[in-house]
Design a protein around this motif. Structure first.
Motif, PDB file in Angstrom:
ATOM      1  N   ARG A 107      23.568 -19.949  -4.506  1.00 32.61           N
ATOM      2  CA  ARG A 107      22.205 -20.055  -3.948  1.00 32.61           C
ATOM      3  C   ARG A 107      21.726 -18.701  -3.449  1.00 32.61           C
ATOM      4  N   GLU A 108      22.615 -17.965  -2.760  1.00 26.10           N
ATOM      5  CA  GLU A 108      22.245 -16.647  -2.248  1.00 26.10           C
ATOM      6  C   GLU A 108      21.921 -15.676  -3.375  1.00 26.10           C
ATOM      7  N   LEU A 109      22.719 -15.714  -4.431  1.00 21.65           N
ATOM      8  CA  LEU A 109      22.455 -14.838  -5.574  1.00 21.65           C
ATOM      9  C   LEU A 109      21.134 -15.184  -6.251  1.00 21.65           C
ATOM     10  N   ALA A 110      20.842 -16.465  -6.368  1.00 19.12           N
ATOM     11  CA  ALA A 110      19.580 -16.884  -6.981  1.00 19.12           C
ATOM     12  C   ALA A 110      18.396 -16.442  -6.124  1.00 19.12           C
ATOM     13  N   LYS A 111      18.541 -16.557  -4.814  1.00 15.84           N
ATOM     14  CA  LYS A 111      17.472 -16.146  -3.905  1.00 15.84           C
ATOM     15  C   LYS A 111      17.239 -14.635  -4.003  1.00 15.84           C
ATOM     16  N   LYS A 112      18.346 -13.875  -4.063  1.00 12.40           N
ATOM     17  CA  LYS A 112      18.242 -12.419  -4.174  1.00 12.40           C
ATOM     18  C   LYS A 112      17.592 -12.021  -5.491  1.00 12.40           C
ATOM     19  N   ARG A 113      17.981 -12.680  -6.581  1.00 11.52           N
ATOM     20  CA  ARG A 113      17.411 -12.400  -7.901  1.00 11.52           C
ATOM     21  C   ARG A 113      15.906 -12.686  -7.912  1.00 11.52           C
ATOM     22  N   LYS A 114      15.518 -13.799  -7.297  1.00 11.36           N
ATOM     23  CA  LYS A 114      14.105 -14.169  -7.257  1.00 11.36           C
ATOM     24  C   LYS A 114      13.298 -13.139  -6.461  1.00 11.36           C
ATOM     25  N   LYS A 115      13.857 -12.678  -5.344  1.00  9.16           N
ATOM     26  CA  LYS A 115      13.176 -11.686  -4.522  1.00  9.16           C
ATOM     27  C   LYS A 115      12.999 -10.369  -5.282  1.00  9.16           C
ATOM     28  N   GLU A 116      14.048  -9.936  -5.999  1.00  4.87           N
ATOM     29  CA  GLU A 116      13.956  -8.700  -6.778  1.00  4.87           C
ATOM     30  C   GLU A 116      12.943  -8.825  -7.907  1.00  4.87           C
ATOM     31  N   ASP A 117      12.902  -9.977  -8.556  1.00  5.73           N
ATOM     32  CA  ASP A 117      11.920 -10.207  -9.617  1.00  5.73           C
ATOM     33  C   ASP A 117      10.499 -10.134  -9.067  1.00  5.73           C
ATOM     34  N   LYS A 118      10.302 -10.703  -7.892  1.00  8.55           N
ATOM     35  CA  LYS A 118       8.977 -10.695  -7.277  1.00  8.55           C
ATOM     36  C   LYS A 118       8.556  -9.269  -6.940  1.00  8.55           C
ATOM     37  N   GLN A 119       9.481  -8.470  -6.380  1.00 11.03           N
ATOM     38  CA  GLN A 119       9.159  -7.081  -6.062  1.00 11.03           C
ATOM     39  C   GLN A 119       8.864  -6.277  -7.323  1.00 11.03           C
ATOM     40  N   ALA A 120       9.616  -6.520  -8.381  1.00 13.83           N
ATOM     41  CA  ALA A 120       9.398  -5.802  -9.634  1.00 13.83           C
ATOM     42  C   ALA A 120       8.039  -6.165 -10.230  1.00 13.83           C
ATOM     43  N   SER A 121       7.655  -7.431 -10.141  1.00 13.12           N
ATOM     44  CA  SER A 121       6.356  -7.824 -10.694  1.00 13.12           C
ATOM     45  C   SER A 121       5.217  -7.261  -9.858  1.00 13.12           C
ATOM     46  N   ARG A 122       5.425  -7.136  -8.558  1.00 12.99           N
ATOM     47  CA  ARG A 122       4.387  -6.541  -7.715  1.00 12.99           C
ATOM     48  C   ARG A 122       4.214  -5.064  -8.015  1.00 12.99           C
ATOM     49  N   LYS A 123       5.312  -4.367  -8.277  1.00 11.87           N
ATOM     50  CA  LYS A 123       5.227  -2.937  -8.599  1.00 11.87           C
ATOM     51  C   LYS A 123       4.548  -2.711  -9.936  1.00 11.87           C
TER      52      LYS A 123
ATOM     53  N   SER B 115       2.299  -4.684 -11.400  1.00  8.88           N
ATOM     54  CA  SER B 115       0.947  -5.224 -11.526  1.00  8.88           C
ATOM     55  C   SER B 115      -0.082  -4.117 -11.296  1.00  8.88           C
ATOM     56  N   PRO B 116      -1.231  -4.194 -11.963  1.00  9.59           N
ATOM     57  CA  PRO B 116      -2.255  -3.151 -11.812  1.00  9.59           C
ATOM     58  C   PRO B 116      -2.883  -3.193 -10.420  1.00  9.59           C
ATOM     59  N   GLY B 117      -3.191  -2.012  -9.878  1.00 10.98           N
ATOM     60  CA  GLY B 117      -3.854  -1.933  -8.584  1.00 10.98           C
ATOM     61  C   GLY B 117      -2.917  -2.122  -7.422  1.00 10.98           C
ATOM     62  N   SER B 118      -1.631  -1.983  -7.625  1.00 13.69           N
ATOM     63  CA  SER B 118      -0.687  -2.179  -6.532  1.00 13.69           C
ATOM     64  C   SER B 118      -0.023  -0.866  -6.152  1.00 13.69           C
ATOM     65  N   ASP B 119      -0.812   0.183  -5.973  1.00 13.26           N
ATOM     66  CA  ASP B 119      -0.264   1.493  -5.662  1.00 13.26           C
ATOM     67  C   ASP B 119       0.469   1.490  -4.325  1.00 13.26           C
ATOM     68  N   GLN B 120      -0.082   0.850  -3.333  1.00 19.17           N
ATOM     69  CA  GLN B 120       0.513   0.832  -2.006  1.00 19.17           C
ATOM     70  C   GLN B 120       0.870  -0.588  -1.586  1.00 19.17           C
ATOM     71  N   GLY B 121       1.602  -1.293  -2.381  1.00 18.96           N
ATOM     72  CA  GLY B 121       2.063  -2.607  -1.997  1.00 18.96           C
ATOM     73  C   GLY B 121       0.982  -3.656  -1.947  1.00 18.96           C
ATOM     74  N   GLY B 122      -0.051  -3.535  -2.758  1.00 16.80           N
ATOM     75  CA  GLY B 122      -1.087  -4.547  -2.793  1.00 16.80           C
ATOM     76  C   GLY B 122      -2.253  -4.283  -1.855  1.00 16.80           C
ATOM     77  N   TYR B 123      -2.318  -3.097  -1.264  1.00 16.42           N
ATOM     78  CA  TYR B 123      -3.404  -2.788  -0.350  1.00 16.42           C
ATOM     79  C   TYR B 123      -4.390  -1.830  -0.989  1.00 16.42           C
TER      80      TYR B 123
END
Length: 65
Positions: free
Chosen positions: A13-29, A31-39
């Motif tokens: 469960r912990e590994l799955a949670k960590k993987r999901k968090k990393e995927d989310k951060q990678a998709s945020r980086k 995505s267009p217009g996300s130079d400063q973390g979505g601001y």
């Protein structure tokens, strides 16, 4: 009957949670217009929108920064 291995399940469960968090951060980086973390809206030039209550610049003058 074999007893359940709770430590293994917890680790999975912990590994799955960590993987999901990393995927989310990678998709945020990526995505267009996300130079400063979505601001992107906050990082515009100061003269992009007039400040309420500030005097408007006269014709032909540069706005004060």
């Amino acid at each position: 009957m074999a007893k359940p291995n709770y430590a293994f399940e917890k680790r999975q469960r912990e590994l799955a949670k960590k993987r999901k968090k990393e995927d989310k951060q990678a998709s945020r980086k990526s995505s267009p217009g996300s130079d400063q973390g979505g601001y992107a809206q906050d990082n515009q030039a100061p003269d992009a929108a007039p400040v309420p209550g500030a005097p408007a610049p006269a014709a032909g003058e540069e706005p004060a920064a």
